[in-house]
Motif scaffolding. Structure first.
Motif, PDB file in Angstrom:
ATOM      1  N   ASN A 127      -6.541  15.264  -1.118  1.00 36.71           N
ATOM      2  CA  ASN A 127      -6.389  13.801  -1.030  1.00 36.71           C
ATOM      3  C   ASN A 127      -7.718  13.058  -1.049  1.00 36.71           C
ATOM      4  O   ASN A 127      -7.852  12.000  -0.445  1.00 36.71           O
ATOM      5  CB  ASN A 127      -5.590  13.430   0.230  1.00 36.71           C
ATOM      6  CG  ASN A 127      -4.305  14.209   0.334  1.00 36.71           C
ATOM      7  OD1 ASN A 127      -3.566  14.311  -0.630  1.00 36.71           O
ATOM      8  ND2 ASN A 127      -4.043  14.795   1.482  1.00 36.71           N
ATOM      9  N   GLU A 128      -8.677  13.599  -1.760  1.00 32.11           N
ATOM     10  CA  GLU A 128      -9.982  12.948  -1.864  1.00 32.11           C
ATOM     11  C   GLU A 128      -9.982  12.005  -3.051  1.00 32.11           C
ATOM     12  O   GLU A 128      -9.475  12.329  -4.112  1.00 32.11           O
ATOM     13  CB  GLU A 128     -11.075  14.005  -2.031  1.00 32.11           C
ATOM     14  CG  GLU A 128     -12.471  13.442  -1.992  1.00 32.11           C
ATOM     15  CD  GLU A 128     -13.533  14.520  -2.061  1.00 32.11           C
ATOM     16  OE1 GLU A 128     -14.589  14.319  -1.447  1.00 32.11           O
ATOM     17  OE2 GLU A 128     -13.326  15.548  -2.720  1.00 32.11           O
ATOM     18  N   GLY A 129     -10.518  10.817  -2.870  1.00 33.51           N
ATOM     19  CA  GLY A 129     -10.660   9.880  -3.970  1.00 33.51           C
ATOM     20  C   GLY A 129     -10.171   8.490  -3.616  1.00 33.51           C
ATOM     21  O   GLY A 129      -9.649   8.240  -2.529  1.00 33.51           O
ATOM     22  N   ALA A 130     -10.337   7.589  -4.561  1.00 29.80           N
ATOM     23  CA  ALA A 130      -9.964   6.189  -4.371  1.00 29.80           C
ATOM     24  C   ALA A 130      -8.446   6.020  -4.452  1.00 29.80           C
ATOM     25  O   ALA A 130      -7.749   6.830  -5.065  1.00 29.80           O
ATOM     26  CB  ALA A 130     -10.636   5.333  -5.437  1.00 29.80           C
TER      27      ALA A 130
ATOM     28  N   LEU B  64     -17.111   7.377   6.006  1.00 30.69           N
ATOM     29  CA  LEU B  64     -15.807   7.823   5.544  1.00 30.69           C
ATOM     30  C   LEU B  64     -14.916   6.599   5.377  1.00 30.69           C
ATOM     31  O   LEU B  64     -14.916   5.708   6.224  1.00 30.69           O
ATOM     32  CB  LEU B  64     -15.176   8.785   6.560  1.00 30.69           C
ATOM     33  CG  LEU B  64     -13.881   9.441   6.087  1.00 30.69           C
ATOM     34  CD1 LEU B  64     -13.940  10.934   6.303  1.00 30.69           C
ATOM     35  CD2 LEU B  64     -12.685   8.845   6.784  1.00 30.69           C
ATOM     36  N   GLU B  65     -14.193   6.563   4.276  1.00 31.44           N
ATOM     37  CA  GLU B  65     -13.240   5.493   3.998  1.00 31.44           C
ATOM     38  C   GLU B  65     -11.856   6.118   3.893  1.00 31.44           C
ATOM     39  O   GLU B  65     -11.688   7.164   3.263  1.00 31.44           O
ATOM     40  CB  GLU B  65     -13.586   4.803   2.681  1.00 31.44           C
ATOM     41  CG  GLU B  65     -12.605   3.718   2.295  1.00 31.44           C
ATOM     42  CD  GLU B  65     -12.882   3.186   0.910  1.00 31.44           C
ATOM     43  OE1 GLU B  65     -13.479   2.101   0.813  1.00 31.44           O
ATOM     44  OE2 GLU B  65     -12.504   3.863  -0.065  1.00 31.44           O
ATOM     45  N   VAL B  66     -10.868   5.497   4.529  1.00 31.85           N
ATOM     46  CA  VAL B  66      -9.478   5.941   4.470  1.00 31.85           C
ATOM     47  C   VAL B  66      -8.659   4.828   3.833  1.00 31.85           C
ATOM     48  O   VAL B  66      -8.805   3.654   4.203  1.00 31.85           O
ATOM     49  CB  VAL B  66      -8.925   6.246   5.882  1.00 31.85           C
ATOM     50  CG1 VAL B  66      -7.435   6.562   5.826  1.00 31.85           C
ATOM     51  CG2 VAL B  66      -9.680   7.400   6.512  1.00 31.85           C
ATOM     52  N   SER B  67      -7.801   5.191   2.878  1.00 33.59           N
ATOM     53  CA  SER B  67      -6.907   4.236   2.233  1.00 33.59           C
ATOM     54  C   SER B  67      -5.474   4.702   2.424  1.00 33.59           C
ATOM     55  O   SER B  67      -5.183   5.900   2.270  1.00 33.59           O
ATOM     56  CB  SER B  67      -7.218   4.131   0.736  1.00 33.59           C
ATOM     57  OG  SER B  67      -8.549   3.702   0.539  1.00 33.59           O
ATOM     58  N   LEU B  68      -4.588   3.757   2.742  1.00 35.47           N
ATOM     59  CA  LEU B  68      -3.187   4.086   3.018  1.00 35.47           C
ATOM     60  C   LEU B  68      -2.234   3.272   2.159  1.00 35.47           C
ATOM     61  O   LEU B  68      -2.457   2.087   1.927  1.00 35.47           O
ATOM     62  CB  LEU B  68      -2.853   3.784   4.480  1.00 35.47           C
ATOM     63  CG  LEU B  68      -3.703   4.421   5.562  1.00 35.47           C
ATOM     64  CD1 LEU B  68      -3.288   3.889   6.927  1.00 35.47           C
ATOM     65  CD2 LEU B  68      -3.580   5.932   5.508  1.00 35.47           C
ATOM     66  N   VAL B  69      -1.152   3.904   1.743  1.00 35.11           N
ATOM     67  CA  VAL B  69      -0.005   3.239   1.138  1.00 35.11           C
ATOM     68  C   VAL B  69       1.173   3.550   2.041  1.00 35.11           C
ATOM     69  O   VAL B  69       1.359   4.706   2.442  1.00 35.11           O
ATOM     70  CB  VAL B  69       0.270   3.752  -0.300  1.00 35.11           C
ATOM     71  CG1 VAL B  69       1.577   3.193  -0.841  1.00 35.11           C
ATOM     72  CG2 VAL B  69      -0.878   3.392  -1.230  1.00 35.11           C
ATOM     73  N   VAL B  70       1.941   2.507   2.375  1.00 30.68           N
ATOM     74  CA  VAL B  70       3.095   2.708   3.244  1.00 30.68           C
ATOM     75  C   VAL B  70       4.364   2.210   2.571  1.00 30.68           C
ATOM     76  O   VAL B  70       4.330   1.316   1.724  1.00 30.68           O
ATOM     77  CB  VAL B  70       2.919   1.997   4.612  1.00 30.68           C
ATOM     78  CG1 VAL B  70       1.763   2.594   5.394  1.00 30.68           C
ATOM     79  CG2 VAL B  70       2.741   0.512   4.442  1.00 30.68           C
ATOM     80  N   SER B  71       5.487   2.802   2.964  1.00 35.58           N
ATOM     81  CA  SER B  71       6.794   2.402   2.460  1.00 35.58           C
ATOM     82  C   SER B  71       7.248   1.132   3.184  1.00 35.58           C
ATOM     83  O   SER B  71       6.623   0.728   4.175  1.00 35.58           O
ATOM     84  CB  SER B  71       7.799   3.531   2.701  1.00 35.58           C
ATOM     85  OG  SER B  71       8.027   3.674   4.090  1.00 35.58           O
TER      86      SER B  71
ATOM     87  N   ALA C 115     -12.518  -4.386  -4.545  1.00 41.53           N
ATOM     88  CA  ALA C 115     -13.120  -3.352  -5.388  1.00 41.53           C
ATOM     89  C   ALA C 115     -13.106  -2.024  -4.671  1.00 41.53           C
ATOM     90  O   ALA C 115     -13.242  -1.948  -3.460  1.00 41.53           O
ATOM     91  CB  ALA C 115     -14.556  -3.743  -5.739  1.00 41.53           C
ATOM     92  N   VAL C 116     -12.964  -0.964  -5.430  1.00 40.19           N
ATOM     93  CA  VAL C 116     -12.961   0.388  -4.875  1.00 40.19           C
ATOM     94  C   VAL C 116     -14.192   1.096  -5.341  1.00 40.19           C
ATOM     95  O   VAL C 116     -14.679   0.970  -6.382  1.00 40.19           O
ATOM     96  CB  VAL C 116     -11.704   1.148  -5.296  1.00 40.19           C
ATOM     97  CG1 VAL C 116     -11.728   2.528  -4.725  1.00 40.19           C
ATOM     98  CG2 VAL C 116     -10.481   0.409  -4.835  1.00 40.19           C
TER      99      VAL C 116
END
Length: 142
Positions: free
Chosen positions: A27-30, A49-56, A141-142
């Protein structure tokens, strides 16, 4: 994917699970379509460290990714963190502790345990940016 390591866990001082998550991080990446993004660390120390989340719609984490610059333990922490929260509700993501992450990594060496705190701080920041009234992808921007 990192260069393959010929060192064993005994030689590096890192548990096998942590070494695996550094050498072959998941799960590494933008994640451009993220609903929440969090950042922790220090640009001055070249360790972040940057964490990005997508939620339902019912606030289950359906995708989680990380980007990290720093030591192998930080990369391993980001990889394991995303594995732990995928498929779990946002409440779990908000309450995951650095100690739980360290346990999942097989207990990092004392001098590297701080990386789990960096990862959890980034996760909490990402989760905090997701609210019931605003679950749309971030426009940055990512």
């Amino acid at each position: 994917t990192r260069p393959p390591s010929r060192l064993t866990s005994d030689e590096t001082g890192y548990p096998a699970v942590a070494t695996l998550n550094y050498v072959n991080p998941l799960n590494e990446g933008a994640l451009p379509e993220a609903h929440g993004r969090g950042y922790a660390g220090s640009d001055q120390d070249d360790e972040w460290l940057e964490v990005s989340l997508v939620v339902s719609p019912d606030f289950v984490v359906t995708d989680a990714r990380f980007r990290a610059v720093g030591c192998p333990a930080l990369v391993a922490a980001g990889s394991m963190l995303t594995q732990l929260i995928r498929g779990r509700d946002l409440t779990y993501a908000r309450t995951l502790s650095a100690a739980e992450l360290d346990r999942a990594l097989g207990h990092l060496p004392d001098l590297r345990r701080y990386t789990t705190s960096i990862a959890v701080k980034a996760l909490r920041q990402a989760a905090a940016r997701i609210s019931a009234s605003s679950r749309t992808p971030l426009q940055c921007a990512v």
